[in-house]
Structure formats: structure tokens, C-alpha cells
Enzyme design. Structure first.
Site, short mmCIF file in Angstrom:
data_model
loop_
_atom_site.label_atom_id
_atom_site.label_comp_id
_atom_site.label_asym_id
_atom_site.label_seq_id
_atom_site.Cartn_x
_atom_site.Cartn_y
_atom_site.Cartn_z
N TYR A 184 4.65 -1.62 4.72
CA TYR A 184 5.30 -2.10 3.50
C TYR A 184 4.25 -2.23 2.39
O TYR A 184 3.15 -2.74 2.62
CB TYR A 184 5.94 -3.48 3.75
CG TYR A 184 6.49 -4.12 2.49
CD1 TYR A 184 7.80 -3.90 2.09
CD2 TYR A 184 5.66 -4.90 1.68
CE1 TYR A 184 8.28 -4.45 0.92
CE2 TYR A 184 6.14 -5.45 0.50
CZ TYR A 184 7.46 -5.22 0.13
OH TYR A 184 7.93 -5.76 -1.03
N GLU A 214 8.38 -1.21 -5.23
CA GLU A 214 8.29 -1.36 -3.78
C GLU A 214 8.34 0.00 -3.08
O GLU A 214 9.14 0.85 -3.45
CB GLU A 214 9.50 -2.21 -3.33
CG GLU A 214 9.34 -2.89 -2.01
CD GLU A 214 10.58 -3.75 -1.71
OE1 GLU A 214 10.43 -4.97 -1.58
OE2 GLU A 214 11.68 -3.20 -1.58
#
Ligand code: GDP
Ligand code: MN
Length: 379
Positions: free
Chosen positions: A101, A189
Site C-alpha cells: 500500500y 493512493e
């Protein structure tokens, strides 16, 4: 403003981030054609302003153009988190060795952009934060210097051991910071940031939210707006020049000025109610704005009562009263309206309201208590 994955991918690509090719389509036939052109297996991905598409069946792998077409047929019929899927992204399948991530947000607490990385990628970061917070590494970035290479390297070592991959990930972090800053993002993101079996580091998902105040002065970003993917009430509010944010309660609020709007919401909660929205009709007093405000608020099926809280300074309360009368003339409002107004031209305002059988209160406490009570009785 939220944008689609395919648009965020493009902004990432402009910053140099390695992102696999992909094309957007709106019909299964187009998807089949793109898959044929790309050759090999493809992933078909729903383009909606929501995360968790994978879990909702909005991301499917297909080994042939025919399979891609079938996947698109299913995905284009889905509704994910109340958002109907109207477009899909078609991209070549990459073989995934690991998922991490990488994200960046504008953080209110530190008042800086904060970069976050985690080796636990592919799943919701909220879930990682709740269950294994030790797997998230964060750093607040000093905007005077930006993300420095040694900082990026330090974070990248939390993801990978292979030095080549560490360098590649650090570079992507610096590029993500560039994409974040140059496009006025409040969130950017990459989940997952992957390694392939060949050892490459790639972004295979992209999410971005842009600050509306930046979008307002950047036609290139404004062009990314997809009104069909936004809540109808928010589209209407923007067109009417109103600042509107929908909330989950049942007391609709129409207020002039952001500070008074916040104080009003606080008071609604203080007396046990739940505001259904934040709505600032602004300083100028244009009856049309009041009509739009009522139209937008009454679109919300949760509404049980509406409160007008107007403190007339530059705003003329008689204009607001005229707006209320005009709105009631144009469409029916099925819930009780409590009006508090005071200030500029209040006598005229009261006379206008009396003409249609409405009264107004002067005291804000009294009005809020009343609207909360009425909403509770109707709930
Ligand atoms: P999200 O669920 O909305 O976040 O959509 P993602 O783009 O992150 O996709 C969800 C998951 O699908 C990823 O975490 C991957 O595991 C998988 N996935 C997406 N693209 C590919 C791909 O090209 N190849 C493979 N093998 N899996 C993929
Ligand atoms: Mn994802």
C-alpha cells in the site's frame, strides 16, 4: 472532487509513475475489441467513485476477448455503493508477486501532507489500521522541502528488501508527492503497489481526490469532472453556487454564512437532533438561491424538518422570505419548515411570510429546539 481510476492513472503517468496501459470503454463490444487489440489476458475494472470494487465484483480477470466481453456485461450492470457502473477500464493482466500500500493524504492534525506505506497491500487500509496498525508506516512531509530521497528510501525499506525494488518504490513515492502537489490533491493512493515476478514495481490501482478550490482555477482538472458519477444534489448545489455537504441526519439546514452554518449544526446536535446537511446560501441575498437550496434539501428522503437560520447583514431577510415564498409556489415541501430570521429588513420579511401564512422566530435557540422537536415527532 473525486476522479476515476483511469483519470488518476493518467495523472500518475504524467508524474512518471509506472502504470500499465489501459483503455476505457462503455460497452461489452468495445471491451472485447480493446482486449483483442491488447492481446493476452486483461483485467476489466468498474470505474466508479468508490473503493472496494474488487469485493463488490467490479474487478474481473479475463483470459480471452470473449471472456472480457462477458466480464464487462456483468460489471456494467453493477451498482457499487449506490453508484451505477457506466464505464470500465481494460488493462493487460500483470502477474503479481506482492501487494503493498502507498498513499498520501492532506492531514489536518499535522497540517501537512502525510505519506503512508504498508506491506499489507491490496486490502482496505482502514482494515489494516484497525487490526495491524504496526504494519503502517507514516511520515509528515515538510512542504518547504518536499519528500526527500532519504526519507523515501527509509519508507521503501519497510516494503522491500531487494535494493533495486527499494529504489524503484522510493522513486514512485517522490513522483506520487509531485502528482499530489501539482494537482492539489487531498488524497492520492496506490493500492496495491505491486511487484511482478520479474521484479518490477508497478502501480495497478490509482485513486485521487482533488481539492475543489484548486479545481476551480484549473480548467484541465475541471475537465476531469464526471457529473454522472456524482450525487445529483451536489451537482445541483454547485450549479446554484451553494456550498453544500450532505450528511446523514434528518434536520435540513439553510443558513447564511459558513460560521453560522457550523454553529447551527452544533446547536442542532446540542439539542439532540442530527443535521442532514451543511448548506451556506452565501452572503448575497438572491431569492433564486433560496429556491435552489430548498430544492436540493428536499431531494433527501431522510429529511423530517427544515430549519432556516438567517442573520441578516448584507443578506436581506426579505429576499430570503421572497425565496421561501417562490419555492413553495414552484414545488411542494412536505415537511415542516421552522424559520428564524433577524436583521436587515426583518419587518418586511415577516410581512412577506405572513402573506403565505408562515411565521418566523427571532431567537436561534428557540428555533433550533423547535425544529429538533418537530423532526423527532415525525421520525
Ligand atoms: P479495488 O478493489 O477497488 O481497490 O480495485 P483494485 O484495482 O485494487 O483491484 C482489486 C484486486 O484485484 C487487487 O488487489 C489485485 O489483487 C487484483 N488485480 C487487479 N488488477 C490485477 C491484475 O492485473 N492482475 C492480477 N493478477 N490481479 C489483479
Ligand atoms: Mn485498490
Amino acid at each position: 472532487m473525486n476522479i476515476h481510476e483511469y483519470q488518476a492513472r493518467e495523472l500518475f503517468r504524467q508524474a512518471g509513475i509506472p502504470v500499465p496501459d489501459g483503455e476505457v470503454a462503455t460497452t461489452p463490444a468495445e471491451v472485447e475489441e480493446i482486449a483483442r487489440r491488447l492481446g493476452g489476458g486483461v483485467v476489466v475494472k468498474a470505474q466508479v467513485h468508490a473503493g472496494g470494487r474488487g469485493k463488490a465484483g467490479g474487478v474481473k480477470l479475463a483470459q480471452s476477448p470473449e471472456e472480457a466481453r462477458a466480464a464487462a456485461e456483468q460489471i456494467l450492470q453493477l451498482t457499487i455503493k449506490d453508484l451505477p457502473v457506466q464505464k470500465v477500464l481494460v488493462a493487460p493482466i500483470v502477474d503479481i508477486a506482492s501487494e503493498s500500500y502507498l498513499g498520501m493524504i492532506m492531514d489536518r492534525e499535522s497540517q501537512r501532507p502525510v505519506i503512508m506505506v504498508s506491506p499489507a497491500g491490496g486490502i482496505d487500509i482502514e482494515e489494516v489500521a484497525a487490526t495491524t496498525p504496526e504494519k503502517i508506516f507514516k511520515l509528515a512531509i515538510d512542504p518547504r522541502y518536499g519528500l526527500l530521497s532519504h526519507q523515501a528510501m527509509g519508507l521503501a525499506f519497510a516494503l522491500y528488501h531487494d535494493v533495486k525494488q527499494v529504489r524503484a518504490a522510493a522513486r514512485i513515492m517522490e513522483q506520487l508527492y509531485q502528482a499530489f502537489v501539482t494537482n492539489g490533491a487531498s488524497l492520492a493512493e496506490i493500492n496495491p503497489l505491486i511487484t511482478t515476478s520479474a521484479g518490477e514495481v508497478l502501480a495497478i490501482d490509482a485513486k485521487m481526490s482533488l481539492d475543489d478550490n484548486v479545481v476551480d482555477r484549473r480548467p484541465d482538472l475541471e475537465a476531469l469532472r464526471d457529473e454522472s458519477a456524482e450525487a445529483p444534489s451536489e451537482v445541483l448545489a454547485r450549479e446554484a453556487g451553494l456550498t453544500f455537504i450532505k450528511l446523514d441526519g434528518n434536520v435540513g439546514c439553510v443558513v447564511n454564512g459558513a460560521g453560522l452554518a457550523m454553529a447551527t449544526m452544533d446547536l442542532v446536535k446540542y439539542y439532540g437532533g442530527e443535521p442532514a446537511n451543511f448548506l451556506d446560501i452565501g452572503g448575497s441575498s438572491n431569492p433564486e438561491k433560496v429556491v435552489s437550496a430548498l430544492r436540493i434539501i428536499t431531494m433527501d428522503p431522510n429529511i423530517k424538518a427544515i430549519l432556516f437560520n438567517i442573520f441578516g447583514g448584507i443578506t436581506r431577510t426579505d429576499d430570503v422570505a421572497n425565496g421561501i415564498v417562490a419555492a413553495l409556489d414552484q414545488f411542494s415541501v412536505d415537511v415542516p419548515i421552522v424559520i428564524r430570521l433577524t436583521g436587515t429588513n426583518e419587518d418586511e420579511a415577516l410581512a412577506i411570510l405572513e402573506g403565505v401564512g408562515k411565521t418566523a422566530l427571532k431567537d436561534m435557540d428557540e428555533a433550533v429546539q423547535q425544529v429538533v422537536r418537530v423532526a423527532q415527532e415525525a421520525a
